[in-house]
Structure formats: structure tokens, C-alpha cells
Design an enzyme around this catalytic site. Structure first.
Site, PDB file in Angstrom:
ATOM      1  N   SER A   1      41.411  41.308  35.251  1.00  0.00           N
ATOM      2  CA  SER A   1      40.271  40.405  35.211  1.00  0.00           C
ATOM      3  C   SER A   1      40.400  39.439  34.035  1.00  0.00           C
ATOM      4  O   SER A   1      41.389  38.736  33.917  1.00  0.00           O
ATOM      5  CB  SER A   1      38.974  41.217  35.168  1.00  0.00           C
ATOM      6  OG  SER A   1      37.868  40.427  35.508  1.00  0.00           O
TER       7      SER A   1
ATOM      8  N   ASP B   1      38.331  41.752  42.074  1.00  0.00           N
ATOM      9  CA  ASP B   1      38.573  42.114  40.677  1.00  0.00           C
ATOM     10  C   ASP B   1      39.357  43.426  40.538  1.00  0.00           C
ATOM     11  O   ASP B   1      39.021  44.430  41.172  1.00  0.00           O
ATOM     12  CB  ASP B   1      37.217  42.250  39.975  1.00  0.00           C
ATOM     13  CG  ASP B   1      37.316  42.215  38.468  1.00  0.00           C
ATOM     14  OD1 ASP B   1      37.990  43.085  37.899  1.00  0.00           O
ATOM     15  OD2 ASP B   1      36.703  41.324  37.861  1.00  0.00           O
TER      16      ASP B   1
END
Length: 301
Positions: free
Chosen positions: A40, A154
Site C-alpha cells: 500500500s 490493497d
């Protein structure tokens, strides 16, 4: 010879600006970073560093104000998310140019999650910004990346601090930066007049919802209200649920694959979208680095 470092950078939204400080402090102390693995926001900072553009990226981060951050969010009302992410990463490309991961002088891995096949995806080659766009796609917030039969979100869904992916060398140490560290009470209070970018996102979301979807909160006389009654909106529940899951997964990863050094960034230093607080978050990153690494460096002097 300088000490070699495998650097693992975790997920955590705007708290990831602290990664910039850690990288700079490691280099100042004479460490040689020989591998970067990120998830991320950790993938974003790590990938841009590995590509050689951290200085430009830091300058851009420090220039952002609340309006600048909000303007980067290209809102949509798609069934899979409400931020497209195209505008944000077009700006990243504008800052650093197009990059191919296999061309980096430092090996780099970005971690994403394939929702269709229920597995992690590790980007070690190809277009950097496609990899980063997939790695930061917080479920429900960002529209997923659909590519090659995969639905990518993510990396923090499965592996927010990917210490297990390190290709460890005998003469190197592992330094991991955890953006989901234990909350520090001194960061709990903020001025009443101050609103974070998450609040602005919440307002947009509320405007877009049809009336039938909005929570009808019953009003009670003040005397009847419990001392602490909290009510979560849908977007707050999404954010909190994802954050709690990341916290637990991070704890388990650290237990199973203990790094040589763990730099903890308190998870309550800012909101997930508070990129306008770059300088403050950066300074917290420096202090967190010193807290963990300073003892080691002083003992070696």
C-alpha cells in the site's frame, strides 16, 4: 563496509509519509538498502525510492494542503468503490515519470491482493504505477484494478507488513516499519476547529447517498444519553474494519517473522487521507527511527 538492510514498509495511508523519514535516516547513518518490499503506501514510498525519485516525491508531499489532497480524489459512485485513483496516480507519474520495476538499481516488490483468486500478488517487474495503483486500493474506497483476470485491491487485506517476502542475505539485517503501531495518547487530541480530509470525504459520501440510505439518528434528551455513545457511519465502519484487520495481521506477521529492527509508527498520528500533514508525519517518522535505531548506532560508535 556499510551495514546492508532489507527494508520492509507497511501499509497505513498518510502515515506512510513517515517511511520517507526512515529511508533518509538510514542513508544518513550509512546503511545500504539492498532490497525494498512495500504494501500500500509502503509500496508507493518504497517504489519511488527504489526508482530514485524520493526527493521530488517528498517535495510534492510537503506542498499539499487539504484542498490539494481533496482535489486529487476523483470521486465516482461505482459499485466497487468511490475513488477512481486515476487522477492521483497521473500526478505521481507527473512527479517522477514512467518507471519499470525491473530497471531499478534496488530490487523492489509491491504487494497487492487478488480478490478473485484469494491470494497475494507480488509485483517485481512491469509498470511501477500499475503496481502501486493496485497495492493502495483500499476495498470499498478505491475502485479495484482489473487486469489479467485478477481483481486487485490493497495488499493490506492479506499482508500489511510483508516481512515474510524478504530474500535474506547472511550479511544483512531486516528493518521493518509498522504504520499500525500502538496508539499514543498524546496524538488523540486535536483542536475542535480542525477537520481532517477523511471528514471531507465523509461529507461527499453523505451527499451522494440517497435519503433512504442515510442513517436516521434518534435524538434523545441530553440527560438520557450514555456518557460515551459512539455512532459509526458506513464509511467509518469500512475504515475501522479494515484498520482493525490490518492491526491483527501485522501482529501475527511480526510474531512469525521477527525483523531485526521494528520501527513502530503510532496508528493514531493522523487519518488515512491526511496527506496535508506531511511535515508533521515526517518528523514523527524521524523520532520513531531514533527510538528504535538510535541505541544500536550509538553502541557501535
Amino acid at each position: 563496509m556499510s551495514q546492508k538492510v532489507h527494508l520492509v514498509l507497511g501499509s497505513g495511508g498518510a502515515r506512510g509519509i513517515a517511511h520517507i523519514a526512515v529511508i533518509e535516516e538510514l542513508e544518513k547513518a550509512g546503511y545500504e538498502i539492498i532490497e525494498v518490499i512495500g504494501c500500500s503506501m509502503g509500496a508507493v514510498v518504497g517504489g519511488i525510492y527504489a526508482a530514485g525519485h524520493l526527493k521530488e516525491y517528498k517535495e510534492w508531499m510537503f506542498s499539499l494542503n487539504k484542498k490539494g489532497v481533496f482535489d486529487l480524489l476523483d470521486f465516482t459512485f461505482a459499485k466497487q468503490g468511490f475513488v477512481k485513483g486515476e487522477k492521483l496516480f497521473a500526478k505521481h507519474v507527473e512527479v517522477t515519470g514512467h518507471e519499470q520495476i525491473e530497471d531499478f538499481p534496488i530490487p523492489f516488490t509491491a504487494v497487492a491482493t487478488d480478490m478473485r483468486h484469494h491470494k497475494e500478488v507480488h509485483f517485481t517487474k512491469g509498470d511501477l504505477y500499475k503496481a502501486l495503483r493496485a497495492s493502495v486500493s483500499i476495498p470499498g474506497f478505491f475502485v479495484p484494478v482489473v487486469e489479467d483476470g485478477m481483481v486487485l485491491v490493497d495488499g493490506g487485506v492479506l499482508n500489511p507488513l510483508p516481512v515474510n517476502l524478504v530474500n535474506k542475505q547472511d550479511d544483512a539485517i531486516i528493518v521493518a516499519v509498522n504504520l499500525n503501531g500502538k496508539p499514543d495518547p498524546k496524538f488523540d487530541k486535536k483542536p475542535k476547529e480542525e477537520t481532517d480530509t477523511f471528514d471531507e470525504v465523509q461529507k461527499w459520501f453523505d451527499k451522494m447517498l440517497p435519503d433512504s440510505f442515510k442513517t436516521k439518528r434518534k435524538t434523545k434528551p441530553k440527560a438520557e444519553l450514555p456518557a460515551k455513545e459512539e455512532s459509526f457511519s458506513l464509511i467509518e465502519l469500512m475504515d475501522s474494519t479494515f484498520s482493525f484487520t490490518q492491526d491483527r495481521l501485522t501482529e501475527l506477521m511480526i510474531e512469525m517473522y521477527q525483523p531485526d529492527h521494528l520501527i513502530d509508527i503510532p496508528r493514531n498520528i493522523c487519518g488515512v487521507f491526511d496527506f496535508d500533514q506531511g511535515k508533521r508525519i515526517y518528523e514523527i517518522g524521524k523520532r520513531s527511527y531514533e527510538k528504535e535505531m538510535g541505541r544500536t548506532e550509538r553502541s557501535e560508535d
